[in-house]
Design an enzyme around this catalytic site. Structure first.
Site, mmCIF file in Angstrom:
data_model
loop_
_atom_site.group_PDB
_atom_site.id
_atom_site.type_symbol
_atom_site.label_atom_id
_atom_site.label_comp_id
_atom_site.label_asym_id
_atom_site.label_seq_id
_atom_site.Cartn_x
_atom_site.Cartn_y
_atom_site.Cartn_z
ATOM 1 N N GLU A 248 -14.471 -32.594 63.344
ATOM 2 C CA GLU A 248 -13.619 -32.146 62.772
ATOM 3 C C GLU A 248 -12.981 -32.898 61.552
ATOM 4 O OE1 GLU A 248 -10.400 -32.585 66.372
ATOM 5 O OE2 GLU A 248 -12.339 -31.290 66.878
ATOM 6 N N CYS A 282 -5.520 -34.913 57.389
ATOM 7 C CA CYS A 282 -6.197 -34.138 57.390
ATOM 8 C C CYS A 282 -5.433 -31.894 56.549
ATOM 9 C CB CYS A 282 -6.949 -33.719 58.260
ATOM 10 S SG CYS A 282 -6.404 -32.938 60.260
HETATM 11 P P1 NAD Z 1 -13.982 -42.614 59.478
HETATM 12 O O1 NAD Z 1 -15.124 -41.414 59.562
HETATM 13 O O2 NAD Z 1 -14.010 -43.288 58.802
HETATM 14 O O3 NAD Z 1 -14.251 -43.107 60.909
HETATM 15 C C1 NAD Z 1 -13.670 -42.227 61.874
HETATM 16 C C2 NAD Z 1 -14.460 -42.806 63.600
HETATM 17 O O4 NAD Z 1 -15.850 -42.952 63.090
HETATM 18 C C3 NAD Z 1 -14.442 -44.134 63.682
HETATM 19 O O5 NAD Z 1 -14.066 -44.630 64.830
HETATM 20 C C4 NAD Z 1 -15.418 -44.713 63.669
HETATM 21 O O6 NAD Z 1 -15.538 -46.272 63.596
HETATM 22 C C5 NAD Z 1 -16.121 -43.757 63.447
HETATM 23 N N1 NAD Z 1 -17.631 -44.300 62.999
HETATM 24 C C6 NAD Z 1 -17.752 -44.558 61.832
HETATM 25 N N2 NAD Z 1 -19.626 -44.146 61.436
HETATM 26 C C7 NAD Z 1 -19.958 -44.147 62.361
HETATM 27 C C8 NAD Z 1 -21.396 -43.561 63.232
HETATM 28 N N3 NAD Z 1 -21.999 -43.647 62.012
HETATM 29 N N4 NAD Z 1 -21.386 -43.256 64.250
HETATM 30 C C9 NAD Z 1 -20.438 -43.064 65.202
HETATM 31 N N5 NAD Z 1 -18.657 -43.269 64.867
HETATM 32 C C10 NAD Z 1 -18.766 -43.791 63.695
HETATM 33 O O7 NAD Z 1 -13.013 -41.555 59.207
HETATM 34 P P2 NAD Z 1 -11.038 -42.441 59.086
HETATM 35 O O8 NAD Z 1 -11.001 -42.613 57.509
HETATM 36 O O9 NAD Z 1 -11.231 -42.977 60.364
HETATM 37 O O10 NAD Z 1 -10.214 -40.921 59.171
HETATM 38 C C11 NAD Z 1 -10.201 -40.099 58.073
HETATM 39 C C12 NAD Z 1 -11.216 -38.898 58.132
HETATM 40 O O11 NAD Z 1 -10.321 -38.278 59.352
HETATM 41 C C13 NAD Z 1 -10.087 -38.102 56.455
HETATM 42 O O12 NAD Z 1 -11.537 -37.395 55.774
HETATM 43 C C14 NAD Z 1 -9.734 -37.157 57.492
HETATM 44 O O13 NAD Z 1 -10.076 -35.560 56.699
HETATM 45 C C15 NAD Z 1 -10.339 -37.146 58.526
HETATM 46 N N6 NAD Z 1 -9.136 -35.851 59.845
HETATM 47 C C16 NAD Z 1 -9.672 -34.857 60.166
HETATM 48 C C17 NAD Z 1 -8.942 -34.600 61.268
HETATM 49 C C18 NAD Z 1 -9.322 -33.570 61.714
HETATM 50 O O14 NAD Z 1 -8.496 -32.370 62.497
HETATM 51 N N7 NAD Z 1 -10.068 -32.395 60.667
HETATM 52 C C19 NAD Z 1 -7.367 -34.979 61.810
HETATM 53 C C20 NAD Z 1 -7.656 -36.280 61.299
HETATM 54 C C21 NAD Z 1 -8.340 -37.121 60.497
#
Ligand code: NAD
Length: 478
Positions: A248, A282
């Site tokens: 997501e 999001c």
């Molecule tokens: P992010 O992608 O920076 O981080 C999300 C998670 O992924 C964190 O826990 C991070 O440590 C982990 N991560 C990062 N690199 C990784 C890797 N290589 N392997 C495994 N895990 C890894 O996102 P964020 O800044 O925390 O959140 C904001 C983003 O999330 C925005 O783009 C937003 O639109 C999206 N979001 C989407 C939804 C949805 O339902 N579609 C809901 C909430 C947020």
């Protein structure tokens, strides 16, 4: 200051490296907690615990597993104030919204507990006499859940509840920005008698701990809520073992304002959808297309409404409409996007600068941009802040075309009283969700799933549950 530990195999423990990282309150910019900086060794321990526990967990009846979800809902409700306080503190979410998230999380556990007696397999007609073909739905095994910082508690439940109900076990990694609520929850549920290893929480970096978790052959499903870039990395990492992913990701939700809409209702819904949690959601309204004949009237009302948006201390009473951005890099990203839009010809009608009148925190003022065009970065990429860019369109057809001209496909909305336009929007918008005459927010019994770069698979409701189940077909002759 709080000091947290990982929760692995029913026990609290430091990271193997003994290293920790700081957790900041974005509003005060003060360190409020230390959390374990887990790495590959912690990933291995947690996955081993989840793997060992999975067979006996799946062997329990579904109604027994659901009983634990109900206990989790009860415990969340009993600790509502503490959890909302922790959440508001770790991410500068205004307290009333933090309370809504805590309540919705309890509701989520209850909702999935209710599926215990409801999800079913199938009996399929056979071509052969005296043969039955049965389709079972069986747990996918060990789940790795990777969470973002914007709804850390709710998204945790979005992954934990369907995992546990279906007989999967889970290792969940909160974002390093916001681990506190998850670890408070770990402390609360550590005494409900959940078998060891069924639910594990580990914190640490994405490219270290996160990567080690998603690469493991022990994992049946990786469910990420996060950015497109992380989604792409997870697809690459999971390719080696062909591990199923449910992603997501980001959004760039268009809003279409038709000349015949209820304008006051539309203005309120659009502003609410943009400024909730300081624009860091999001499904938020990210760009607005307005039919030319009502553009001036709509902009007049929108200007007033955006000017009325207040910001400040998340704990203030009465609460402001919004508070600080999560961190400095998000603030700078928003600032740069607005600067670029201005250079490309956008007009700043409201805001357009940091909220420097606040003593501390990473504030960006509620901002309204007019004269935006489709080629601008601010119309094409996710802003994730309280900035509303508006584009004037000649007609409804142009609004549909421009809405669909986008790499993302999560949510969308239309404001109209014309049934034909409503039906065309629903049938022609290429997005996982379309809201008609309402603000942007999904229901737990729906299915939150993005098209294109907004993701693969989805969460919530019956279809969200099926992400955690795999089919197994048996051919039985007698
Ligand atoms: P992010 O992608 O920076 O981080 C999300 C998670 O992924 C964190 O826990 C991070 O440590 C982990 N991560 C990062 N690199 C990784 C890797 N290589 N392997 C495994 N895990 C890894 O996102 P964020 O800044 O925390 O959140 C904001 C983003 O999330 C925005 O783009 C937003 O639109 C999206 N979001 C989407 C939804 C949805 O339902 N579609 C809901 C909430 C947020």
């Amino acid at each position: 200051m709080k000091v947290y530990q990982q929760y692995i195999n029913g026990e609290f423990r430091d990271a193997e490296s003994k290293e920790q990282f700081e957790v900041l309150n974005p509003f005060t910019e003060k360190v409020i907690a230390m959390a374990p900086k887990g790495g590959a060794r912690d990933a291995a321990l947690a996955l081993e615990a989840a793997s060992s526990a999975q067979k006996s967990w799946a062997a329990k009846s579904c109604i027994e597993r659901a009983g634990y979800l109900k206990k989790m809902a009860e415990i969340i409700r009993a600790n509502r104030d503490m959890l909302a306080q922790t959440l508001a503190e770790e991410q500068a979410k205004i307290l009333p919204l933090a309370q809504v998230e805590i309540d919705a999380t309890a509701e989520y556990f209850d909702y999935y507990a209710g599926w215990a007696r409801k999800y079913e397999g199938e009996v399929i007609q056979s071509d052969n006499p005296k043969e039955n073909i049965l389709l079972y739905r069986q747990p996918i095994g060990v789940v790795v859940g990777v969470c973002p910082w914007n709804f850390p508690f709710f998204v945790m439940a979005r992954k934990v509840a369907p995992s546990l109900l279906t007989g999967c076990t889970i290792v969940l990694k909160p974002s390093s920005e916001t681990p506190n609520t998850t670890f408070e929850f770990a402390k609360l549920i550590s005494s409900i008698g959940l078998p060891k290893g069924v639910l594990n929480f580990v914190s640490g970096g994405g490219s270290t701990l996160g990567d080690a978790l998603v690469r493991s052959p022990q994992v049946g499903l990786v469910t990420l809520t996060g950015s497109v870039e992380t989604g792409q990395r997870i697809i690459s990492a999971s390719a080696e073992n062909i591990t199923k992913t449910s992603l997501e990701l980001g959004g760039k939700a268009p809003v279409i304002i038709c000349a015949d809409c209820d304008m006051d209702m539309a203005v309120k819904a659009v502003v609410d959808s943009r400024i909730i949690f300081s624009g860091q959601v999001c499904n938020c309204a990210e760009r607005v297309y307005v039919e030319a004949e009502v553009y001036d009237e709509f902009m007049g009302k929108l200007t007033k409404a955006m000017s009325d948006v207040t910001y400040g201390d998340p704990f203030a009473d009465p609460a402001p409409c919004m508070s600080s951005q999560i961190n400095k890099s998000q603030l700078i990203k928003i600032e740069e996007m607005v600067a670029k839009a201005k250079a490309q010809g956008a007009e700043v009608v409201v805001g357009g600068a940091r909220g420097d009148d606040q003593p501390t925190g990473f504030f960006y003022k509620p901002t309204l941009l007019a004269n935006c065009t489709q080629d601008m970065e601010i119309i094409r990429n996710e802003i994730f802040g309280p900035v509303l860019p508006v584009v004037k369109v000649a007609n409804f057809d142009e609004a549909l075309d421009l809405s669909n001209d986008c790499e993302f496909g999560l949510t969308s909305s239309v404001f109209t009283t014309n049934i034909t336009k409503m039906m065309r929007a629903i049938n022609e918008l290429k997005f996982g969700e379309t809201y008609v005459n309402r603000s942007h927010f999904e229901a737990i019994q729906g299915f939150h799933a993005g098209w294109r770069k907004s993701g693969i698979g989805g969460a919530d409701g019956k279809h969200g549950l099926f992400e955690y189940l795999q089919t197994h077909v048996a051919y039985i002759q007698y």
